[in-house]
Design a protein around this motif. Structure first.
Motif, PDB file in Angstrom:
ATOM      1  N   PRO A   1       0.830  -1.205   0.000  1.00 17.59           N
ATOM      2  CA  PRO A   1       0.000   0.000   0.000  1.00 17.59           C
ATOM      3  C   PRO A   1       0.867   1.258   0.000  1.00 17.59           C
ATOM      4  O   PRO A   1       1.815   1.363   0.790  1.00 17.59           O
ATOM      5  CB  PRO A   1      -0.794  -0.110   1.320  1.00 17.59           C
ATOM      6  CG  PRO A   1      -0.671  -1.555   1.730  1.00 17.59           C
ATOM      7  CD  PRO A   1       0.691  -1.964   1.249  1.00 17.59           C
ATOM      8  N   ILE A   2       0.568   2.192  -0.898  1.00 21.89           N
ATOM      9  CA  ILE A   2       1.375   3.412  -0.973  1.00 21.89           C
ATOM     10  C   ILE A   2       0.477   4.647  -0.889  1.00 21.89           C
ATOM     11  O   ILE A   2      -0.604   4.672  -1.454  1.00 21.89           O
ATOM     12  CB  ILE A   2       2.249   3.463  -2.252  1.00 21.89           C
ATOM     13  CG1 ILE A   2       1.407   3.368  -3.523  1.00 21.89           C
ATOM     14  CG2 ILE A   2       3.274   2.348  -2.250  1.00 21.89           C
ATOM     15  CD1 ILE A   2       2.237   3.441  -4.796  1.00 21.89           C
TER      16      ILE A   2
ATOM     17  N   ASN B   1       4.943   8.532  -0.276  1.00 20.08           N
ATOM     18  CA  ASN B   1       5.429   8.556   1.094  1.00 20.08           C
ATOM     19  C   ASN B   1       6.786   7.836   1.161  1.00 20.08           C
ATOM     20  O   ASN B   1       6.907   6.702   0.669  1.00 20.08           O
ATOM     21  CB  ASN B   1       4.383   7.840   1.966  1.00 20.08           C
ATOM     22  CG  ASN B   1       4.771   7.787   3.411  1.00 20.08           C
ATOM     23  OD1 ASN B   1       5.286   8.752   3.961  1.00 20.08           O
ATOM     24  ND2 ASN B   1       4.529   6.651   4.034  1.00 20.08           N
TER      25      ASN B   1
ATOM     26  N   ASP C   1       6.971   4.266   2.012  1.00 19.38           N
ATOM     27  CA  ASP C   1       6.343   3.380   1.022  1.00 19.38           C
ATOM     28  C   ASP C   1       7.313   3.092  -0.125  1.00 19.38           C
ATOM     29  O   ASP C   1       7.267   2.017  -0.732  1.00 19.38           O
ATOM     30  CB  ASP C   1       5.042   3.996   0.512  1.00 19.38           C
ATOM     31  CG  ASP C   1       4.071   4.279   1.651  1.00 19.38           C
ATOM     32  OD1 ASP C   1       4.331   3.797   2.774  1.00 19.38           O
ATOM     33  OD2 ASP C   1       3.086   4.990   1.435  1.00 19.38           O
TER      34      ASP C   1
ATOM     35  N   CYS D   1      -5.081   4.439  -1.963  1.00 17.42           N
ATOM     36  CA  CYS D   1      -6.457   4.884  -1.748  1.00 17.42           C
ATOM     37  C   CYS D   1      -6.439   6.403  -1.774  1.00 17.42           C
ATOM     38  O   CYS D   1      -5.698   7.016  -0.991  1.00 17.42           O
ATOM     39  CB  CYS D   1      -6.991   4.428  -0.385  1.00 17.42           C
ATOM     40  SG  CYS D   1      -6.725   2.671  -0.059  1.00 17.42           S
TER      41      CYS D   1
ATOM     42  N   ALA E   1       2.857   7.475   7.504  1.00 12.95           N
ATOM     43  CA  ALA E   1       2.797   8.427   6.401  1.00 12.95           C
ATOM     44  C   ALA E   1       3.270   9.771   6.935  1.00 12.95           C
ATOM     45  O   ALA E   1       2.840  10.195   8.011  1.00 12.95           O
ATOM     46  CB  ALA E   1       1.365   8.519   5.878  1.00 12.95           C
TER      47      ALA E   1
ATOM     48  N   ASN F   1       0.925   6.479  11.945  1.00 14.43           N
ATOM     49  CA  ASN F   1       1.500   5.198  12.386  1.00 14.43           C
ATOM     50  C   ASN F   1       0.394   4.277  12.896  1.00 14.43           C
ATOM     51  O   ASN F   1       0.453   3.763  14.009  1.00 14.43           O
ATOM     52  CB  ASN F   1       2.567   5.467  13.460  1.00 14.43           C
ATOM     53  CG  ASN F   1       3.282   4.212  13.909  1.00 14.43           C
ATOM     54  OD1 ASN F   1       2.914   3.107  13.510  1.00 14.43           O
ATOM     55  ND2 ASN F   1       4.284   4.355  14.738  1.00 14.43           N
ATOM     56  N   GLN F   2      -0.660   4.100  12.078  1.00 13.60           N
ATOM     57  CA  GLN F   2      -1.810   3.307  12.525  1.00 13.60           C
ATOM     58  C   GLN F   2      -2.281   2.266  11.519  1.00 13.60           C
ATOM     59  O   GLN F   2      -2.795   1.221  11.916  1.00 13.60           O
ATOM     60  CB  GLN F   2      -3.003   4.245  12.801  1.00 13.60           C
ATOM     61  CG  GLN F   2      -2.774   5.163  13.982  1.00 13.60           C
ATOM     62  CD  GLN F   2      -3.900   6.177  14.153  1.00 13.60           C
ATOM     63  OE1 GLN F   2      -4.908   6.138  13.459  1.00 13.60           O
ATOM     64  NE2 GLN F   2      -3.717   7.090  15.072  1.00 13.60           N
ATOM     65  N   VAL F   3      -2.149   2.563  10.228  1.00 12.30           N
ATOM     66  CA  VAL F   3      -2.834   1.734   9.231  1.00 12.30           C
ATOM     67  C   VAL F   3      -2.355   0.277   9.277  1.00 12.30           C
ATOM     68  O   VAL F   3      -3.173  -0.652   9.255  1.00 12.30           O
ATOM     69  CB  VAL F   3      -2.670   2.328   7.804  1.00 12.30           C
ATOM     70  CG1 VAL F   3      -3.242   1.387   6.760  1.00 12.30           C
ATOM     71  CG2 VAL F   3      -3.359   3.681   7.729  1.00 12.30           C
TER      72      VAL F   3
HETATM   73  P1  AMP Z   1      -0.292   5.913   8.620  1.00 10.94           P
HETATM   74  O1  AMP Z   1      -0.813   4.893   9.574  1.00 10.94           O
HETATM   75  O2  AMP Z   1      -1.381   6.811   8.044  1.00 10.94           O
HETATM   76  O3  AMP Z   1       0.864   6.710   9.176  1.00 10.94           O
HETATM   77  O4  AMP Z   1       0.262   5.133   7.333  1.00 10.94           O
HETATM   78  C1  AMP Z   1       1.055   3.964   7.431  1.00 10.94           C
HETATM   79  C2  AMP Z   1       1.125   3.282   6.081  1.00 10.94           C
HETATM   80  O5  AMP Z   1      -0.187   2.906   5.655  1.00 10.94           O
HETATM   81  C3  AMP Z   1       1.682   4.106   4.927  1.00 10.94           C
HETATM   82  O6  AMP Z   1       3.097   4.092   4.923  1.00 10.94           O
HETATM   83  C4  AMP Z   1       1.101   3.346   3.723  1.00 10.94           C
HETATM   84  O7  AMP Z   1       1.821   2.146   3.490  1.00 10.94           O
HETATM   85  C5  AMP Z   1      -0.286   2.966   4.239  1.00 10.94           C
HETATM   86  N1  AMP Z   1      -1.293   3.996   3.857  1.00 10.94           N
HETATM   87  C6  AMP Z   1      -1.710   5.058   4.599  1.00 10.94           C
HETATM   88  N2  AMP Z   1      -2.628   5.777   3.900  1.00 10.94           N
HETATM   89  C7  AMP Z   1      -2.759   5.170   2.701  1.00 10.94           C
HETATM   90  C8  AMP Z   1      -3.541   5.415   1.529  1.00 10.94           C
HETATM   91  N3  AMP Z   1      -4.372   6.464   1.452  1.00 10.94           N
HETATM   92  N4  AMP Z   1      -3.431   4.562   0.478  1.00 10.94           N
HETATM   93  C9  AMP Z   1      -2.596   3.487   0.543  1.00 10.94           C
HETATM   94  N5  AMP Z   1      -1.833   3.205   1.616  1.00 10.94           N
HETATM   95  C10 AMP Z   1      -1.918   4.022   2.674  1.00 10.94           C
END
Ligand code: AMP
Length: 249
Positions: A6-7, A36, A39, A63, A119, A125-127
């Protein structure tokens, strides 16, 4: 083995971020947007697994808005085989992204999902963690080394106290840290080739996912400007200033 990466398309790391005048959001009009950086590291790791004969296919998924196609093409120019865009103009919070990714995982059936650890726009730092929970899969976060063999991933993790190595059964979710690898640049011939690689577009509705935000942002503000430092004459002067001006001792 299929690897799903996922990017996210974010404001480029070199851009000075500005908050909109009404404090409602970060101003991204006319600002350079890029993949990111974490990513980029995940894509590189997926491609290296493919080059090592461990992975058969690397699929990238993003996404967001139509423009994320450009980011998916960049990933394909550095070696990913195909892309999936979950297209929406709506604001996506981490839980919504995790639910969308779960739907893509259900469809694609990868053995490994490689996300960035965070991101750099929201620094959530949750996804990755949410996705692992939704899937009921093991997770290994903040990977600085990854080995995949015999249905297991061995991951060295960067933790506060140093490094920790754990083993997880596949399928698993792994999130990547800065020291895992140095991503390659896309060459011009590969940028041209990437234009012909398959890119599917789906919508959150088609995936049956409710992406309604669960959190609301009250206000964003620039951090206060830092005042210039001062030079002190000697240790006694320093102590006097810490005591009488800074009031910290
Ligand atoms: P976050 O938890 O938002 O800091 O994101 C952690 C990771 O989740 C990112 O490095 C991506 O690999 C993935 N991610 C976050 N948002 C998206 C998005 N909109 N589409 C695809 N991957 C995402």
């Amino acid at each position: 083995m299929k690897v799903l990466v996922p990017i996210k398309r974010v404001v480029d790391a070199n851009v000075r971020v500005r908050v909109k005048a009404d404090g409602s959001a970060v101003d991204i009009a006319n600002v350079k947007l890029s993949m990111n950086p974490f990513d980029e590291i995940s894509v590189e790791e997926g491609v290296r697994l493919k080059e090592a004969g461990v992975a058969a296919e690397v699929v990238v998924v993003s996404c967001g808005v139509h423009g994320c196609q450009e980011t998916l093409r960049t990933a394909m120019a550095t070696g990913a085989d195909r892309g999936v865009l979950v297209e929406t103009e709506a604001e996506l919070q981490p839980l919504a992204v995790a639910k969308l990714l779960k739907a893509v995982v259900d469809k694609e059936q990868p053995q490994l999902v490689l996300l960035g650890k965070q991101a750099i726009d929201d620094d959530a730092n949750q996804v990755g963690q949410m996705l692992a929970a939704l899937l009921g899969w093991p997770q290994a976060t903040f990977a600085s080394k990854l080995g995949v063999e015999a249905g297991k991933a061995t991951v060295t993790r960067e933790i506060d106290g140093g490094l920790e190595t754990i083993e997880v059964d596949l399928p698993a979710v792994v999130t990547t840290d800065l020291r895992l690898n140095t991503p390659r640049y896309a060459t011009l011939p590969n940028i041209m080739k990437a234009k012909k690689k398959p890119l599917d577009v789906v919508t959150p509705d088609a995936l049956g996912v409710d992406i309604a935000p669960r959190l609301s942002t009250l206000k964003l503000a620039e951090p206060p400007k830092r005042e210039a430092g001062i030079r002190v004459a000697d240790a006694a002067d320093l102590v006097a200033k810490l005591k009488n001006i800074a009031h910290v001792i």
